[in-house]
Design an enzyme around this catalytic site. Structure first.
Site, short mmCIF file in Angstrom:
data_model
loop_
_atom_site.label_atom_id
_atom_site.label_comp_id
_atom_site.label_asym_id
_atom_site.label_seq_id
_atom_site.Cartn_x
_atom_site.Cartn_y
_atom_site.Cartn_z
N HIS A 53 -3.29 37.35 2.55
CA HIS A 53 -3.74 38.62 1.96
C HIS A 53 -5.26 38.65 2.03
O HIS A 53 -5.93 37.77 1.49
CB HIS A 53 -3.27 38.77 0.52
CG HIS A 53 -3.61 40.11 -0.07
ND1 HIS A 53 -2.76 41.20 -0.01
CD2 HIS A 53 -4.73 40.55 -0.70
CE1 HIS A 53 -3.32 42.24 -0.59
NE2 HIS A 53 -4.52 41.87 -1.01
N CYS A 54 -5.79 39.66 2.70
CA CYS A 54 -7.24 39.73 2.92
C CYS A 54 -7.87 40.75 1.98
O CYS A 54 -7.57 41.95 2.06
CB CYS A 54 -7.54 40.11 4.37
SG CYS A 54 -9.30 40.22 4.74
N PRO A 55 -8.75 40.33 1.07
CA PRO A 55 -9.39 41.28 0.15
C PRO A 55 -10.34 42.24 0.85
O PRO A 55 -10.59 43.33 0.36
CB PRO A 55 -10.14 40.36 -0.83
CG PRO A 55 -10.37 39.10 -0.07
CD PRO A 55 -9.18 38.94 0.83
N ASN A 112 -8.10 44.85 1.87
CA ASN A 112 -7.18 45.20 0.79
C ASN A 112 -5.76 45.40 1.31
O ASN A 112 -5.09 46.39 1.02
CB ASN A 112 -7.65 46.47 0.06
CG ASN A 112 -6.86 46.71 -1.22
OD1 ASN A 112 -6.38 45.78 -1.85
ND2 ASN A 112 -6.73 47.98 -1.60
#
Length: 357
Positions: free
Chosen positions: A152-154, A157
């Site tokens: 999951h890449c912030p 998002n």
């Protein structure tokens, strides 16, 4: 119920802060390069035109791949992987883990499931209440199971997985090219401003700061991009790099490795004209994946990872698992079919399966 919903809404709102930050930096870099550098600082018109044309080409590809990474919805397992109503009720009533596993195994016999937990159990998500397909994992941030989840890449998002992994790799590539192009073309004017060869104007701050920001982002992205290129070459996800997938014969970090060229086509597709474009061209459906060949011992049902040769009448063939009617969870039926095949050719036959996960 209401407080938890409010907290969830706040978390969703805050999760967009990194994306907003990136977009603000990109907007400022666009203004600083186009207006402050090209229009106000560079005196030569021809140089301005060349710089602007190449810059906009990189900028367009960077923004396109970034938008595709953000907007591509992560693919989730279909209803086929959910427990039928009767089995679900039995599973929820049953307190013994062994009995629960028996229920899951009965359902999994009809599914293309070839990887397991570290203890050899069926991978089941209690949160989503479904049997996880191979390479599928539950994202605690999205609160969903994601097919071929990488991480999951912030900064986007979004979950990076089967539906957008190619876009993510291209996003890293074009953002790196965008930064290195800006740094390379700004360098000479950075030196002139730094050594006071150019007069102090409002463009000085933008040009100096633009070089530092571009160089800083390039260095940070380079390491991440190199790591994901290595993952693509190995046909692994970030999760699999830290925790090897477990097959029937145990963990195997190279279980999905098909060879460098085939590994690349798994992500970018078999048509090279689409490799550099953020257009979906990855192979497969996100549920089943080709793996290294495995041998099924007809007599004992043992499985061994190795290069397999199926010899019938002196010919050598390899048969993918998708063409087989047998799942690894249905050993009895598979052994019967394999034994009949051995009798028909009147010689020992080594049935070849391509493990999919």
């Amino acid at each position: 119920m209401a407080p938890s919903h409010a907290v969830r809404c706040c978390q969703r709102g805050l999760s967009w802060i990194p994306v907003i930050f990136i977009n603000l930096v990109v907007c400022w870099s666009y203004y600083a390069y186009v207006v402050e550098l090209c229009i106000y600082t560079i005196p030569n018109v021809n140089e301005q035109v060349i710089y602007l044309v190449v810059f906009h080409a990189f900028f367009f590809m960077f923004m396109w791949s970034y938008w595709k990474t953000i907007s591509s919805k992560p693919t989730n397992p279909s209803k086929e992987f959910c427990l039928p109503k009767a089995e679900k009720e039995l599973y929820e009533k049953e307190e013994r883990p062994e009995a629960q596993q028996d229920i899951l195994k009965r359902v999994a016999r009809e599914l293309p499931i070839y990887t397991f937990t570290g203890s050899g159990a069926i991978r089941y998500c209690d949160r989503c209440q479904l049997i996880k397909p191979d390479r599928c994992h539950h994202c605690s941030t999205c609160d969903k199971c994601v097919l071929k989840m990488d991480h999951h890449c912030p900064w986007v998002n979004n979950c990076v997985g089967f539906s957008n992994y190619k876009f993510f790799v291209l996003f890293l590539a074009y953002s790196m090219l965008y930064c290195v192009y800006i740094a390379a073309t700004v360098l000479q004017y950075f030196i002139k401003f730094w050594t006071n060869q150019l007069p102090d104007t409002h463009a000085k701050f933008h040009v100096l700061f633009l070089f530092f920001v571009a160089a800083m982002f390039f260095i940070s992205i380079l390491s991440l991009f190199s790591y994901h290129l290595w993952l693509v070459g190995k046909n692994r996800t970030t999760i699999e790099a830290f925790r090897a997938p477990v097959f029937r014969n145990g963990p195997d970090k190279n279980g999905f490795t098909l060879g460098f060229r085939k590994n690349i086509t798994q992500v970018f597709g078999d048509q090279k004209k689409y490799w550099c474009l953020p257009i979906f061209s990855s192979l497969g459906d996100g549920y089943t994946f080709p793996t290294r060949l495995v041998t099924v011992d007809v007599e004992h049902g043992n499985i061994e990872h190795q290069t397999i040769k199926c010899t019938v009448d002196g010919q050598t063939n390899a048969r993918p698992l998708s063409e087989s009617q047998n799942h690894l969870l249905c050993n009895d039926e598979g052994q019967k079919d394999s034994s009949m095949a051995a009798i028909e050719v009147c010689q020992p036959v080594c049935v070849t399966l391509e493990n999919e996960s």
